[in-house]
Design a protein around this motif. Structure first.
Motif, PDB file in Angstrom:
ATOM      1  N   PRO A 250      32.551  29.728  50.391  1.00 25.02           N
ATOM      2  CA  PRO A 250      31.120  29.424  50.404  1.00 25.02           C
ATOM      3  C   PRO A 250      30.386  29.932  49.155  1.00 25.02           C
ATOM      4  O   PRO A 250      29.451  29.275  48.680  1.00 25.02           O
ATOM      5  N   MET A 251      30.786  31.066  48.599  1.00 20.22           N
ATOM      6  CA  MET A 251      30.109  31.566  47.396  1.00 20.22           C
ATOM      7  C   MET A 251      30.549  30.831  46.136  1.00 20.22           C
ATOM      8  O   MET A 251      30.001  31.061  45.055  1.00 20.22           O
ATOM      9  N   GLY A 252      31.566  29.971  46.248  1.00 20.04           N
ATOM     10  CA  GLY A 252      31.924  29.066  45.152  1.00 20.04           C
ATOM     11  C   GLY A 252      32.695  29.685  44.004  1.00 20.04           C
ATOM     12  O   GLY A 252      32.816  29.070  42.943  1.00 20.04           O
ATOM     13  N   ARG A 253      33.248  30.869  44.191  1.00 18.20           N
ATOM     14  CA  ARG A 253      34.014  31.503  43.110  1.00 18.20           C
ATOM     15  C   ARG A 253      34.971  32.519  43.712  1.00 18.20           C
ATOM     16  O   ARG A 253      34.790  32.956  44.854  1.00 18.20           O
TER      17      ARG A 253
ATOM     18  N   GLY B 275      33.837  36.338  49.802  1.00 20.48           N
ATOM     19  CA  GLY B 275      32.792  35.352  49.487  1.00 20.48           C
ATOM     20  C   GLY B 275      32.482  34.429  50.649  1.00 20.48           C
ATOM     21  O   GLY B 275      31.997  33.318  50.452  1.00 20.48           O
ATOM     22  N   GLY B 276      32.813  34.879  51.871  1.00 20.13           N
ATOM     23  CA  GLY B 276      32.530  34.073  53.069  1.00 20.13           C
ATOM     24  C   GLY B 276      33.644  33.111  53.437  1.00 20.13           C
ATOM     25  O   GLY B 276      33.461  32.237  54.296  1.00 20.13           O
ATOM     26  N   ALA B 277      34.830  33.261  52.809  1.00 20.75           N
ATOM     27  CA  ALA B 277      35.884  32.251  52.959  1.00 20.75           C
ATOM     28  C   ALA B 277      36.502  32.172  54.358  1.00 20.75           C
ATOM     29  O   ALA B 277      36.788  31.077  54.840  1.00 20.75           O
ATOM     30  N   LEU B 278      36.721  33.314  55.012  1.00 19.02           N
ATOM     31  CA  LEU B 278      37.408  33.298  56.307  1.00 19.02           C
ATOM     32  C   LEU B 278      36.504  32.615  57.341  1.00 19.02           C
ATOM     33  O   LEU B 278      35.423  33.122  57.644  1.00 19.02           O
TER      34      LEU B 278
ATOM     35  N   ALA C 297      40.704  35.207  47.611  1.00 17.51           N
ATOM     36  CA  ALA C 297      41.184  34.916  46.257  1.00 17.51           C
ATOM     37  C   ALA C 297      40.452  35.782  45.234  1.00 17.51           C
ATOM     38  O   ALA C 297      39.224  35.791  45.181  1.00 17.51           O
ATOM     39  N   THR C 298      41.229  36.515  44.448  1.00 18.12           N
ATOM     40  CA  THR C 298      40.668  37.457  43.474  1.00 18.12           C
ATOM     41  C   THR C 298      41.303  37.182  42.115  1.00 18.12           C
ATOM     42  O   THR C 298      42.509  36.942  42.035  1.00 18.12           O
ATOM     43  N   LYS C 299      40.472  37.238  41.078  1.00 15.02           N
ATOM     44  CA  LYS C 299      40.930  36.847  39.733  1.00 15.02           C
ATOM     45  C   LYS C 299      41.842  37.908  39.123  1.00 15.02           C
ATOM     46  O   LYS C 299      41.385  38.816  38.433  1.00 15.02           O
ATOM     47  N   THR C 300      43.147  37.826  39.452  1.00 16.78           N
ATOM     48  CA  THR C 300      44.121  38.770  38.900  1.00 16.78           C
ATOM     49  C   THR C 300      45.267  37.967  38.282  1.00 16.78           C
ATOM     50  O   THR C 300      45.389  36.764  38.548  1.00 16.78           O
ATOM     51  N   PRO C 301      46.161  38.616  37.498  1.00 17.53           N
ATOM     52  CA  PRO C 301      47.231  37.868  36.846  1.00 17.53           C
ATOM     53  C   PRO C 301      48.073  37.016  37.810  1.00 17.53           C
ATOM     54  O   PRO C 301      48.311  35.841  37.527  1.00 17.53           O
ATOM     55  N   PRO C 302      48.532  37.540  38.984  1.00 12.73           N
ATOM     56  CA  PRO C 302      49.350  36.669  39.841  1.00 12.73           C
ATOM     57  C   PRO C 302      48.577  35.483  40.404  1.00 12.73           C
ATOM     58  O   PRO C 302      49.139  34.409  40.605  1.00 12.73           O
TER      59      PRO C 302
ATOM     60  N   ALA D 161      36.730  36.375  43.755  1.00 17.11           N
ATOM     61  CA  ALA D 161      36.218  37.740  43.551  1.00 17.11           C
ATOM     62  C   ALA D 161      36.701  38.268  42.205  1.00 17.11           C
ATOM     63  O   ALA D 161      37.775  37.899  41.724  1.00 17.11           O
ATOM     64  N   GLU D 162      35.924  39.133  41.617  1.00 19.51           N
ATOM     65  CA  GLU D 162      36.390  39.933  40.481  1.00 19.51           C
ATOM     66  C   GLU D 162      37.077  41.167  41.067  1.00 19.51           C
ATOM     67  O   GLU D 162      36.626  41.700  42.097  1.00 19.51           O
ATOM     68  N   PRO D 163      38.154  41.675  40.438  1.00 15.56           N
ATOM     69  CA  PRO D 163      38.821  42.883  40.958  1.00 15.56           C
ATOM     70  C   PRO D 163      37.847  44.046  41.148  1.00 15.56           C
ATOM     71  O   PRO D 163      37.975  44.835  42.091  1.00 15.56           O
ATOM     72  N   GLU D 164      36.843  44.133  40.273  1.00 13.80           N
ATOM     73  CA  GLU D 164      35.869  45.242  40.340  1.00 13.80           C
ATOM     74  C   GLU D 164      35.042  45.186  41.633  1.00 13.80           C
ATOM     75  O   GLU D 164      34.563  46.215  42.112  1.00 13.80           O
ATOM     76  N   GLU D 165      34.861  43.976  42.186  1.00  8.88           N
ATOM     77  CA  GLU D 165      34.091  43.854  43.435  1.00  8.88           C
ATOM     78  C   GLU D 165      34.892  44.440  44.600  1.00  8.88           C
ATOM     79  O   GLU D 165      34.326  45.081  45.495  1.00  8.88           O
ATOM     80  N   VAL D 166      36.213  44.218  44.572  1.00  2.60           N
ATOM     81  CA  VAL D 166      37.066  44.827  45.608  1.00  2.60           C
ATOM     82  C   VAL D 166      37.065  46.352  45.428  1.00  2.60           C
ATOM     83  O   VAL D 166      36.975  47.107  46.400  1.00  2.60           O
ATOM     84  N   ALA D 167      37.103  46.789  44.180  1.00  2.79           N
ATOM     85  CA  ALA D 167      37.116  48.230  43.886  1.00  2.79           C
ATOM     86  C   ALA D 167      35.844  48.916  44.388  1.00  2.79           C
ATOM     87  O   ALA D 167      35.892  50.052  44.874  1.00  2.79           O
ATOM     88  N   SER D 168      34.696  48.243  44.292  1.00  2.00           N
ATOM     89  CA  SER D 168      33.433  48.840  44.783  1.00  2.00           C
ATOM     90  C   SER D 168      33.512  49.107  46.278  1.00  2.00           C
ATOM     91  O   SER D 168      33.052  50.142  46.761  1.00  2.00           O
TER      92      SER D 168
END
Ligand SMILES: NC(=O)c1ccc[n+]([C@@H]2O[C@H](COP(=O)([O-])OP(=O)(O)OC[C@H]3O[C@@H](n4cnc5c(N)ncnc54)[C@H](OP(=O)(O)O)[C@@H]3O)[C@@H](O)[C@H]2O)c1
Length: 264
Positions: free
Chosen positions: A223-226, A257-260, A187-192, A228-235
């Motif tokens: 597990p990380m409780g939040r 964030g450890g989800a799978l 799950a990543t914080k994007t418009p959709p 992802a930010e799109p920028e983290e995927v970009a890195s």
């Protein structure tokens, strides 16, 4: 190979195409690669916001002719690309399990999440093998390995197919100077994603925070409780396309964030 203490992630002199580079994860990838020195071309159906500085070409990648003409235009104007980031995709079909999905739903989801990447790869691979040191990234999803029957069946299946295709393509191209890698965000914080949570909240008549908590619980939580930010995927994408990742091909990288909840 000489030992270096600093990772070489410089992309100066390289050209990248980021599909769906106007919003969300694609926009973050385009900005990240440009900041690392690459010349970045972005494509989408609609133009980006006015502040975007990347070269934009409009194309609907579920349409074979538009994909072909995008590739022709890029090969003519830019002499090809070194990095192809197949980011276009998304969950466009309803939940509710097998009976809620028509042939059209399945075909649309496969076009957007699988065939769009396959046809664009086919357009660019000849020029990428000629240039060598090229990289193809497929943006998949952890849903590929954890289909949820009531939420994302056709989407998850289309991303699973993308993972298989990406692995086989990596093997075929390994000796031809093209690395192929898959990035699977959670799950990543994007418009959709924000809209998905809002729609779920409205359908259940609950606040959005409760909707998010319920949705995350269905997937076992993060597990990380939040998100992802799109920028983290970009890195991660930046590292994978860079010279620092020169021996990586054929692998799938979850960024979740450890989800799978499995050993991969
Ligand atoms: N967000 C998440 O939580 C999440 C999680 C796992 C995986 N992913 C994957 O990450 C990728 C990006 O997702 P996102 O959430 O960043 O999406 P997004 O914010 O909706 O951005 C999608 C981008 O693709 C473009 N696009 C959509 N349909 C297109 C089409 N038919 N032809 C050409 N361009 C098209 C959009 O622009 P136009 O609408 O103007 O065309 C936009 O630039 C997708 O492959 C998605 O499956 C996302």
């Amino acid at each position: 190979m000489a030992h270096t203490t600093k990772l070489n992630t410089d992309l100066t002199g390289k050209t990248a195409l980021v599909t769906g580079g106007t919003k969300g994860i694609g926009k973050a990838i385009a900005d990240e690669l440009a900041a690392a020195g690459a010349r970045v071309i972005i494509s989408a159906r609609n133009a980006p916001s006015a502040e975007s500085t990347h070269h934009f070409i409009a194309a609907d990648l579920t349409n074979a002719q538009q994909a072909s003409s995008l590739a022709r235009q890029i090969n003519d104007e830019f002499g090809g690309i070194d990095m192809l980031i197949n980011n276009v995709g998304g969950l466009t079909t309803p939940g509710g399990g097998y009976s809620a999905l028509t042939d059209k739903h399945w075909e649309d989801e496969l076009q957007l999440n699988l065939i769009a990447a396959i046809r664009l790869d086919r357009e660019f691979i000849p020029v990428m093998t000629a240039r060598r040191n090229a990289v193809i990234i497929h943006i998949s999803s952890i849903a590929a390995r954890q289909a949820l029957w009531n939420l994302n069946l056709a989407y998850a299946v289309s991303k699973s197919a993308l993972n298989s295709y990406s692995k086989a393509l990596a093997t075929e191209l390994a000796s031809k100077g093209v690395r192929v890698l898959t990035v699977s965000p959670g799950a990543t914080k994007t418009p959709p994603m924000e809209k998905f949570i809002a729609d779920y909240a409205a359908a259940q008549n609950i606040p959005e925070e409760s909707a998010l908590a319920q949705l995350l619980q269905q997937t076992g939580g993060i597990p990380m409780g939040r998100m992802a930010e799109p920028e983290e995927v970009a890195s991660l994408v930046h590292y994978l396309v860079s010279p620092a990742a020169s021996y990586l091909t054929g692998s799938i990288y979850a960024i979740d964030g450890g989800a799978l909840p499995v050993v991969s």
